[in-house]
Enzyme design. Structure first.
Site, short mmCIF file in Angstrom:
data_model
loop_
_atom_site.label_atom_id
_atom_site.label_comp_id
_atom_site.label_asym_id
_atom_site.label_seq_id
_atom_site.Cartn_x
_atom_site.Cartn_y
_atom_site.Cartn_z
N ALA A 1 -9.40 16.63 -1.96
CA ALA A 1 -10.75 16.38 -2.50
C ALA A 1 -11.50 15.35 -1.65
O ALA A 1 -12.25 14.54 -2.18
CB ALA A 1 -10.67 15.92 -3.96
N SER B 1 -4.67 -2.15 3.22
CA SER B 1 -3.34 -1.65 2.90
C SER B 1 -2.49 -1.50 4.16
O SER B 1 -1.30 -1.83 4.17
CB SER B 1 -3.45 -0.30 2.19
OG SER B 1 -2.19 0.29 1.99
N GLU C 1 -7.76 11.51 10.23
CA GLU C 1 -8.77 10.69 10.91
C GLU C 1 -9.06 9.39 10.16
O GLU C 1 -9.29 8.34 10.77
CB GLU C 1 -10.08 11.47 11.11
CG GLU C 1 -11.12 10.65 11.85
CD GLU C 1 -12.40 11.42 12.15
OE1 GLU C 1 -13.44 10.76 12.36
OE2 GLU C 1 -12.37 12.66 12.19
N GLY D 1 1.43 -1.34 6.67
CA GLY D 1 1.53 -0.40 7.78
C GLY D 1 1.06 0.99 7.38
O GLY D 1 0.64 1.23 6.25
#
Length: 301
Positions: A136, A70, A98, A75
């Site tokens: 989640a 993606s 992260e 970007g």
């Protein structure tokens, strides 16, 4: 994120979403170019480092590959949140994002869009936990370890943590109890082979390791796990029950009614009948089970 999130949840929304506010570059002399929209920086990806106290330890390969593709195509759509590195001048530490940073590296990016804030260790840990819990992204053991760090390192109470992450205090307490499980069971949860519901169901069993293996091998549901745990508990209680009752047993109708109620409630049910009057006892092992029972009874009323 929804504006009605409590505590740090709302603060995190502001940190990640309100990039129109001008911010200072946290690393003096660091080559960082401003993008369109004040406050978002283009940080060289080699100057960004992961937070060693990041509560999330497991990153799924499939979702990471999907995010990488993606990013190659569209970007990075949302900037990551950084703070100036507390160890190395001119570099940065990740507070939130992260997974996007990892995917950006895999996609071959040279820079990452980022918002930089001056945050202390407590704020960094709380924000990391809030972000992952609300999305989640954490498994139950990672979540529990994060809560434990807030309590042991920073003196946070369970009630304070509950307010920060938008969960009930009983959720915090029950999640922390999972850390009492044997390491083998915790590993199953970490790797996604067992859910938090499975783990809670077998937490008080005599041999949770054996039950965990049986659940994983058989692909059993949480309800199946609860039934297995109840059977083990019933076997353990049976000798004492026979001794206290003088060897007597309940009539077939009473036993059948107990079983029916247990199936409906998912809890141990015991009926003590004394000639038409008596007691109905419902046993629970966790505060979440009690909360669920209270909700059911309230709705029924």
């Amino acid at each position: 994120m929804a504006e009605n999130r409590r505590g740090l949840g709302r603060g995190l929304s502001a940190l990640l979403g309100d990039v129109a506010e001008t911010i200072e570059d946290g690393g003096a002399g660091v080559p960082a170019e401003r993008r369109e929209g004040a406050g978002v920086l283009e940080i060289p990806i080699e100057l960004i480092h992961r937070n060693p106290d990041q509560p999330r330890r497991v990153f799924g390969d499939v979702e990471l590959i999907e995010l990488t593709e993606s990013i190659r195509e569209k970007g990075v759509l949302q900037p990551i949140l950084l703070r100036p590195s507390p160890k190395t001048s001119g570099e940065y530490e990740i507070v939130a994002g992260e997974r996007r940073w990892r995917a950006g590296q895999m996609a071959g990016l040279g820079v990452m869009p980022a918002v930089v804030r001056d945050l202390d260790d407590l704020q960094v840990l709380e924000i990391a936990i809030v972000e992952n819990v609300q999305r989640a992204d954490l498994n139950a053991i990672e979540e529990a370890l994060g809560f434990k760090a807030l309590i042991e390192r920073f003196g946070r109470t369970q009630e304070a943590i509950a307010q920060a992450v938008g969960k009930s205090r009983s959720h915090i307490a029950n999640t922390l109890r999972l850390l009492q499980l044997p390491a083998e069971v915790q590993e199953h949860v970490m790797q996604g082979r067992l859910s938090a519901g499975h783990a809670r169901a077998i937490a008080t069993a005599d041999d949770p390791v054996a039950l965990a293996e049986r659940i994983v091998d058989g692909g059993l549901s949480v309800r199946d796990a609860e039934a297995l745990a109840r059977k083990g508990a019933d076997k353990a209680k049976a000798p004492a029950a026979r001794k206290s009752s003088g060897g007597g047993s309940k009539d077939t109708d009473t036993a059948a009614l107990e079983n029916d109620l247990s199936e409906v409630l998912g809890l141990d049910v015991s009926i003590v009948d004394r000639g038409g009057a008596g007691e109905l006892r419902i046993s629970y092992k966790t505060l979440e089970q009690l909360d669920d029972l209270c909700r059911r009874l309230t709705r029924a009323g």
